[in-house]
Design a protein around this motif. Structure first.
Motif, PDB file in Angstrom:
ATOM      1  N   UNK A 259      72.338  17.440 -83.423  1.00  0.00           N
ATOM      2  CA  UNK A 259      72.993  18.191 -84.504  1.00  0.00           C
ATOM      3  C   UNK A 259      72.723  17.451 -85.821  1.00  0.00           C
ATOM      4  N   UNK A 260      72.213  18.174 -86.809  1.00  0.00           N
ATOM      5  CA  UNK A 260      71.789  17.547 -88.069  1.00  0.00           C
ATOM      6  C   UNK A 260      72.724  17.958 -89.196  1.00  0.00           C
TER       7      UNK A 260
ATOM      8  N   UNK B 280      64.906  18.352 -88.364  1.00  0.00           N
ATOM      9  CA  UNK B 280      66.095  19.142 -88.025  1.00  0.00           C
ATOM     10  C   UNK B 280      65.764  20.550 -87.531  1.00  0.00           C
ATOM     11  N   UNK B 281      64.493  20.893 -87.508  1.00  0.00           N
ATOM     12  CA  UNK B 281      64.104  22.268 -87.146  1.00  0.00           C
ATOM     13  C   UNK B 281      63.992  22.419 -85.625  1.00  0.00           C
TER      14      UNK B 281
ATOM     15  N   UNK C  10      72.633  25.695 -82.142  1.00  0.00           N
ATOM     16  CA  UNK C  10      72.095  25.217 -80.851  1.00  0.00           C
ATOM     17  C   UNK C  10      73.205  24.577 -80.016  1.00  0.00           C
ATOM     18  N   UNK C  11      74.036  23.774 -80.681  1.00  0.00           N
ATOM     19  CA  UNK C  11      75.147  23.124 -79.966  1.00  0.00           C
ATOM     20  C   UNK C  11      76.079  24.182 -79.358  1.00  0.00           C
ATOM     21  N   UNK C  12      76.418  25.166 -80.169  1.00  0.00           N
ATOM     22  CA  UNK C  12      77.339  26.219 -79.704  1.00  0.00           C
ATOM     23  C   UNK C  12      76.753  26.940 -78.482  1.00  0.00           C
TER      24      UNK C  12
ATOM     25  N   UNK D 146      72.728  24.446 -90.097  1.00  0.00           N
ATOM     26  CA  UNK D 146      73.343  25.635 -89.513  1.00  0.00           C
ATOM     27  C   UNK D 146      72.718  25.958 -88.154  1.00  0.00           C
ATOM     28  N   UNK D 147      71.392  25.926 -88.115  1.00  0.00           N
ATOM     29  CA  UNK D 147      70.655  26.226 -86.875  1.00  0.00           C
ATOM     30  C   UNK D 147      70.989  25.206 -85.783  1.00  0.00           C
ATOM     31  N   UNK D 148      71.097  23.936 -86.168  1.00  0.00           N
ATOM     32  CA  UNK D 148      71.362  22.907 -85.145  1.00  0.00           C
ATOM     33  C   UNK D 148      72.793  23.023 -84.614  1.00  0.00           C
TER      34      UNK D 148
END
Ligand code: R5P
Length: 298
Positions: free
Chosen positions: A142-143, A119-120, A155-157, A150-152
């Motif tokens: 997205x995980x 997920x990183x 990334x989507x946003x 939160x980080x993934x």
């Protein structure tokens, strides 16, 4: 200067005939701008509302996956049978001829390997490069429930925002860690979060129980991943059930390119997705196309 000598008043104004204003064919997409809709209409067949996306992006975290050792040899012949190609920019630039007219769904997150926490991820493509590559969509993992949830989502946003500026839709891919159960409750949570965060298409896994609810509660088109290689009849049954319960297509990789007869398999999958062919009939089609392609094998 334009030639105005022969300018005449037009006659065909069709006064009294209302301007055509049809709703866009994909759910949740009617308020998008023209460029976004046009790109989505390249990925999804407007006649059926469905897509058979060929996923060959696995190398971005797992290297030379079985069946993808040579994309130039194994995948290029499959491309004419796909509605869209999901791929990394590295594989696209090195191994796919630019004459290919199929829409590209560009893998746009990455940054980890199978040796580390999956997920990183980070955003791994600048939107300018997606434009340069004529991408029809960008794909981000997205995980939900993962270590770096939160980080993934972040990334989507970022990708949705960049894509909104340029007219490129975003496909959110729900990555499911080994510790999580792929049931309707989890998949419903993950897919809905992706759509609410702005994804234009969501990719997830099929689940035997409750998939219709997952599809219904996702306000944008939902496509399913194939997952690990299954016997062909099972893969076709899974695709059939997903479509029957509301999926707008498949984004399938290993269950196509790891088959003994991949070109036969992708055509059988197309029959299920676009023609609602029953799984047993689609399997018969697979066998007959396979016999034609590899005459000495049944
Ligand atoms: C996985 O992370 C990749 O994004 C693949 O595109 C995805 O899993 C679909 O491929 P498959 O049908 O082989 O699961």
């Amino acid at each position: 200067m334009p030639d105005v000598d022969d300018a005449q008043d037009g006659k065909d104004y069709h006064i009294g005939v209302p301007m055509q204003s049809n709703a866009f064919f994909l759910k949740g997409s009617n308020s998008l701008d023209w460029g976004m809709k046009n790109r989505l209409a390249r990925i999804f067949n407007p006649a059926t509302g469905k897509t058979v996306m060929l996923a060959v992006d696995h190398g971005y975290f797992q290297g030379p996956t079985t069946g993808l050792e040579r994309i130039d040899i194994a995948i290029v012949p499959l491309v004419p049978y796909a509605d869209a190609l999901m791929i990394t920019r590295g594989a696209l630039r090195t191994s796919i001829p630019a004459e290919m007219a199929k829409p590209v769904v560009l893998r746009s997150s990455g940054g980890q390997s199978i040796l580390k926490e999956l997920s990183n991820e980070l955003v791994a493509v600048d939107v300018e490069d997606a434009v340069r590559l004529n991408a029809s969509a960008m794909a981000v993992q997205v995980y939900i429930g993962g270590v770096h949830e939160h980080q993934s989502i972040g990334n989507l946003v970022k990708v949705v925002d960049a894509g909104t500026k340029t007219g490129i839709p975003t496909l959110a891919v729900t990555g499911v860690g080994k510790e999580l159960v792929r049931d309707a409750k989890y998949l419903g949570l993950a897919t809905r979060i992706c759509a609410e965060m702005g994804a234009h298409v969501v990719k997830t896994y099929y689940c035997e129980k409750g998939f219709a609810r997952v599809a219904a509660a996702c306000p944008v088109p939902l496509v399913i991943a194939g997952g690990k290689k299954l016997p062909e009849p099972e893969a076709l049954k899974m695709a059939y059930e997903a479509i029957d319960q509301g999926a707008a297509g498949v984004d399938m990789g290993r269950n196509i390119f790891q088959c003994e007869a991949p070109i036969a398999m992708i055509q059988a999958v197309r029959a299920v997705v676009h023609d609602q062919e029953k799984p047993d009939k689609a399997y018969e089609l697979y066998l007959s196309l396979k016999r034609d392609a590899v005459p000495n094998r049944s």
